[in-house]
Design an enzyme around this catalytic site. Structure first.
Site, mmCIF file in Angstrom:
data_model
loop_
_atom_site.group_PDB
_atom_site.id
_atom_site.type_symbol
_atom_site.label_atom_id
_atom_site.label_comp_id
_atom_site.label_asym_id
_atom_site.label_seq_id
_atom_site.Cartn_x
_atom_site.Cartn_y
_atom_site.Cartn_z
ATOM 1 C CD GLN A 119 -40.330 7.385 -57.478
ATOM 2 O OE1 GLN A 119 -41.203 7.033 -58.297
ATOM 3 N NE2 GLN A 119 -40.801 7.709 -56.146
ATOM 4 C CB SER A 122 -40.622 -0.068 -55.400
ATOM 5 O OG SER A 122 -41.152 1.083 -55.313
ATOM 6 C CD GLU A 237 -44.324 8.717 -56.809
ATOM 7 O OE1 GLU A 237 -43.900 8.207 -55.595
ATOM 8 O OE2 GLU A 237 -44.670 7.485 -57.766
ATOM 9 C CD GLU A 370 -54.745 -0.260 -48.559
ATOM 10 O OE1 GLU A 370 -53.886 0.120 -49.203
ATOM 11 O OE2 GLU A 370 -55.778 -0.808 -48.663
HETATM 12 C C1 LIG Z 1 -48.062 0.889 -62.129
HETATM 13 C C2 LIG Z 1 -47.073 0.996 -61.039
HETATM 14 C C3 LIG Z 1 -46.026 1.799 -61.144
HETATM 15 C C4 LIG Z 1 -44.776 1.881 -60.129
HETATM 16 N N1 LIG Z 1 -43.863 2.832 -60.664
HETATM 17 C C5 LIG Z 1 -42.677 2.802 -59.673
HETATM 18 C C6 LIG Z 1 -41.628 3.405 -60.028
HETATM 19 O O1 LIG Z 1 -41.498 4.073 -61.125
HETATM 20 N N2 LIG Z 1 -40.657 3.504 -59.046
HETATM 21 C C7 LIG Z 1 -40.642 2.857 -57.992
HETATM 22 O O2 LIG Z 1 -39.779 3.146 -57.252
HETATM 23 N N3 LIG Z 1 -41.756 2.247 -57.393
HETATM 24 C C8 LIG Z 1 -42.970 2.111 -58.363
HETATM 25 N N4 LIG Z 1 -44.013 1.583 -58.104
HETATM 26 C C9 LIG Z 1 -43.980 0.743 -56.898
HETATM 27 C C10 LIG Z 1 -45.039 1.249 -55.879
HETATM 28 O O3 LIG Z 1 -44.561 2.541 -55.302
HETATM 29 C C11 LIG Z 1 -45.040 0.374 -54.593
HETATM 30 O O4 LIG Z 1 -46.065 -0.849 -55.398
HETATM 31 C C12 LIG Z 1 -46.026 0.622 -53.629
HETATM 32 O O5 LIG Z 1 -45.376 1.474 -52.855
HETATM 33 C C13 LIG Z 1 -46.512 -0.447 -52.999
HETATM 34 O O6 LIG Z 1 -45.363 -1.216 -52.224
HETATM 35 P P1 LIG Z 1 -45.603 -2.751 -52.503
HETATM 36 O O7 LIG Z 1 -46.012 -3.344 -53.996
HETATM 37 O O8 LIG Z 1 -44.257 -3.397 -52.064
HETATM 38 O O9 LIG Z 1 -46.752 -3.448 -51.342
HETATM 39 P P2 LIG Z 1 -46.747 -3.706 -50.149
HETATM 40 O O10 LIG Z 1 -45.804 -2.538 -49.409
HETATM 41 O O11 LIG Z 1 -45.996 -5.131 -49.811
HETATM 42 O O12 LIG Z 1 -48.147 -3.504 -49.606
HETATM 43 C C14 LIG Z 1 -48.994 -4.652 -49.717
HETATM 44 C C15 LIG Z 1 -50.298 -4.225 -48.703
HETATM 45 O O13 LIG Z 1 -50.104 -3.948 -47.580
HETATM 46 C C16 LIG Z 1 -50.630 -2.711 -47.324
HETATM 47 N N5 LIG Z 1 -49.666 -2.178 -46.308
HETATM 48 C C17 LIG Z 1 -48.346 -1.898 -46.227
HETATM 49 N N6 LIG Z 1 -48.082 -1.298 -45.225
HETATM 50 C C18 LIG Z 1 -49.206 -0.974 -44.632
HETATM 51 C C19 LIG Z 1 -49.197 -0.093 -43.432
HETATM 52 N N7 LIG Z 1 -48.376 0.433 -42.814
HETATM 53 N N8 LIG Z 1 -50.457 0.180 -42.983
HETATM 54 C C20 LIG Z 1 -51.603 -0.495 -43.846
HETATM 55 N N9 LIG Z 1 -51.580 -1.045 -44.805
HETATM 56 C C21 LIG Z 1 -50.122 -1.275 -45.301
HETATM 57 C C22 LIG Z 1 -50.342 -1.891 -48.544
HETATM 58 O O14 LIG Z 1 -51.509 -0.826 -48.517
HETATM 59 C C23 LIG Z 1 -50.972 -3.072 -49.549
HETATM 60 O O15 LIG Z 1 -52.293 -3.285 -49.502
HETATM 61 C C24 LIG Z 1 -45.097 1.294 -58.844
HETATM 62 C C25 LIG Z 1 -46.163 0.538 -58.678
HETATM 63 C C26 LIG Z 1 -46.863 0.330 -59.779
HETATM 64 C C27 LIG Z 1 -48.485 -0.419 -59.551
#
Ligand SMILES: Cc1cc2nc3c(=O)[nH]c(=O)nc-3n(C[C@H](O)[C@H](O)[C@H](O)COP(=O)(O)OP(=O)(O)OC[C@H]3O[C@@H](n4cnc5c(N)ncnc54)[C@H](O)[C@@H]3O)c2cc1C
Length: 401
Positions: A119, A122, A237, A370
């Site tokens: 997928q 991100s 998912e 969150e």
């Molecule tokens: C083990 C693992 C596997 C993954 N596999 C995939 C994959 O196969 N494909 C893929 O596309 N992605 C994948 N991901 C990515 C995952 O979907 C993202 O890490 C996740 O959506 C969070 O995005 P970010 O890491 O950019 O954090 P951010 O979006 O930058 O968030 C940082 C912090 O801010 C908080 N936050 C952000 N927006 C808000 C809001 N509106 N209100 C309150 N709090 C908020 C979040 O809760 C978090 O604590 C994976 C992640 C992990 C850890």
């Protein structure tokens, strides 16, 4: 009995008969996994709610539980374990949004695990705010030229196909300018590099697209449908991550009960007993809540209620393994090797210590806790929405890093 209940009972009998036939013709213990899963798909027992001819029977999705319980009890392979992202998210998305040709081409080898999927949503600047993504797709004749970077892409290193979302209209508001494609992960313009996690493994990757050409025929939906396509993936998912209904006392809570049971008596205390019981109760409440959410789900796509199980299971799993390593004492700090490996399956929990580390990701992957709370607040409870300053502006005018 109501009409709906009697239809369900008849369908249940039909599914039961088909499972008997499958198990008789392809005994799981003596049939190789690909052959068994292929036969399961052909019998319509892959995803019973999918259309006939595409791994399903067009029936109520609740009947899948019946299939799974019976085939797993006989030792059948699990499509979701072989191809977790494909089975849990990409397959259901292709089933809803794919053309007839795409469904014919992709669903069967996805279900058998002959073709692994990933997928590609991100990006470094777009996780929770995934609709703000920057990877671009530009139309060129009957192809699209894609450029950009994806990140945290689980199992990209073993994937044959990827579900890619790119921005095809930067002048539209952010949700409206996205388009989804199936991308060939073996194309020479697709570069996959490992990203190492705290477990030492690199389950996920960063993926770079440099002038990657994707034909029109590999689009899912139409140009601009990318957000709606992605919602299908994301809702599936969440159910796939947090919506499972294990038998009472099984799943992650079983690990805690095992560690507790084997603990020498002089290391047990009324306090730790109380902690174990509280977690056991939370696990049971989650199980019952998931049963209820499943009952509410009539047909097809899961809705926002999937965020309940996703959010609750993430926090529960972390708490369970926190207590486990506490109970293990000094042994809880021992870890085998940190040498980087690139596993061919995700979420291998060979030891309690590794499970403790891997569970940290539960409240991030598939949408953070969150964000789950925001979804529940807005879409289930009807509370006022999060502040969204960029919703009505063209994506090209939204300030970003
Ligand atoms: C083990 C693992 C596997 C993954 N596999 C995939 C994959 O196969 N494909 C893929 O596309 N992605 C994948 N991901 C990515 C995952 O979907 C993202 O890490 C996740 O959506 C969070 O995005 P970010 O890491 O950019 O954090 P951010 O979006 O930058 O968030 C940082 C912090 O801010 C908080 N936050 C952000 N927006 C808000 C809001 N509106 N209100 C309150 N709090 C908020 C979040 O809760 C978090 O604590 C994976 C992640 C992990 C850890």
């Amino acid at each position: 009995m109501t009409v709906t209940e009697s239809v369900f009972a008849t369908d249940e009998q039909r599914v039961d008969d088909l499972v008997n036939e499958l198990l008789n013709s392809y005994p799981p213990k003596t049939t190789d996994p690909v052959t068994f899963l292929g036969a399961q798909f052909d019998a319509g027992l892959g995803w019973v709610h999918f259309p006939v001819g595409h791994g399903g029977l067009g029936l109520n999705p609740k009947l899948q539980k019946l299939v799974n319980e019976r085939v797993f009890a006989e030792g059948a392979p699990h499509s979701g374990a072989r191809n977790p992202i494909g089975h849990g998210m990409c397959g259901p998305t292709v089933a809803v949004w794919g053309t007839e040709e795409q469904k014919q081409r992709y669903l069967r080898p996805l279900f058998t695990g002959e073709e692994i999927w990933c997928q590609l949503f991100s990006e470094p600047g777009a996780g929770s705010d995934f609709a703000g993504l920057s990877a671009k797709g530009v139309k060129d004749g009957d192809e699209w030229i894609c450029n950009g970077q994806k990140v945290w892409t689980t199992l990209a290193h073993v994937s044959r196909w990827g579900l890619l979302v790119v921005r095809t209209d930067p002048e539209a508001v952010k949700h409206a300018g996205l388009t989804a494609f199936v991308v060939d992960m073996h194309a020479p313009t697709v570069q996959v590099l490992p990203l190492r996690q705290m477990t030492g493994e690199a389950e996920f990757n960063e993926v770079f697209f440099t002038d990657t050409r994707i034909p029109d025929s590999e689009m899912l939906g139409k140009p601009g449908d990318g957000w709606r396509v992605s919602l299908t993936t994301l809702m599936n998912e969440r159910v796939s991550i947090g919506g499972s209904i294990p038998a009472k006392g099984s799943g992650t809570i079983r690990d805690l009960i095992k560690v507790w049971t084997e603990l020498p008596e002089d290391r047990k205390s009324p306090t730790t007993r109380d902690q174990v019981l509280k977690l056991w109760s939370r696990a049971e409440i989650l199980r019952l809540t998931n049963i209820r959410a499943n009952q509410n789900r009539k047909m097809g796509d899961p809705g926002p209620e999937g965020s309940i199980g996703k959010g609750a299971s993430a926090e529960l799993n972390k708490d369970i393994y926190n207590l486990i390593v506490d109970l293990m004492g000094a042994e809880g700090m021992l870890y085998g090797s940190y040498e980087m490996t690139r596993p061919s399956f995700a979420m291998g929990f060979e030891t309690m210590q590794k499970a403790f580390l891997r569970m940290r990701a539960n409240s991030i992957e598939g949408g953070t806790t969150e964000v789950m709370k925001n979804i529940l607040g807005e879409r289930v409870l009807g509370l006022p929405g999060d502040v969204r300053v960029d919703r009505d502006r063209p994506w090209s005018e939204v300030p970003r890093n």
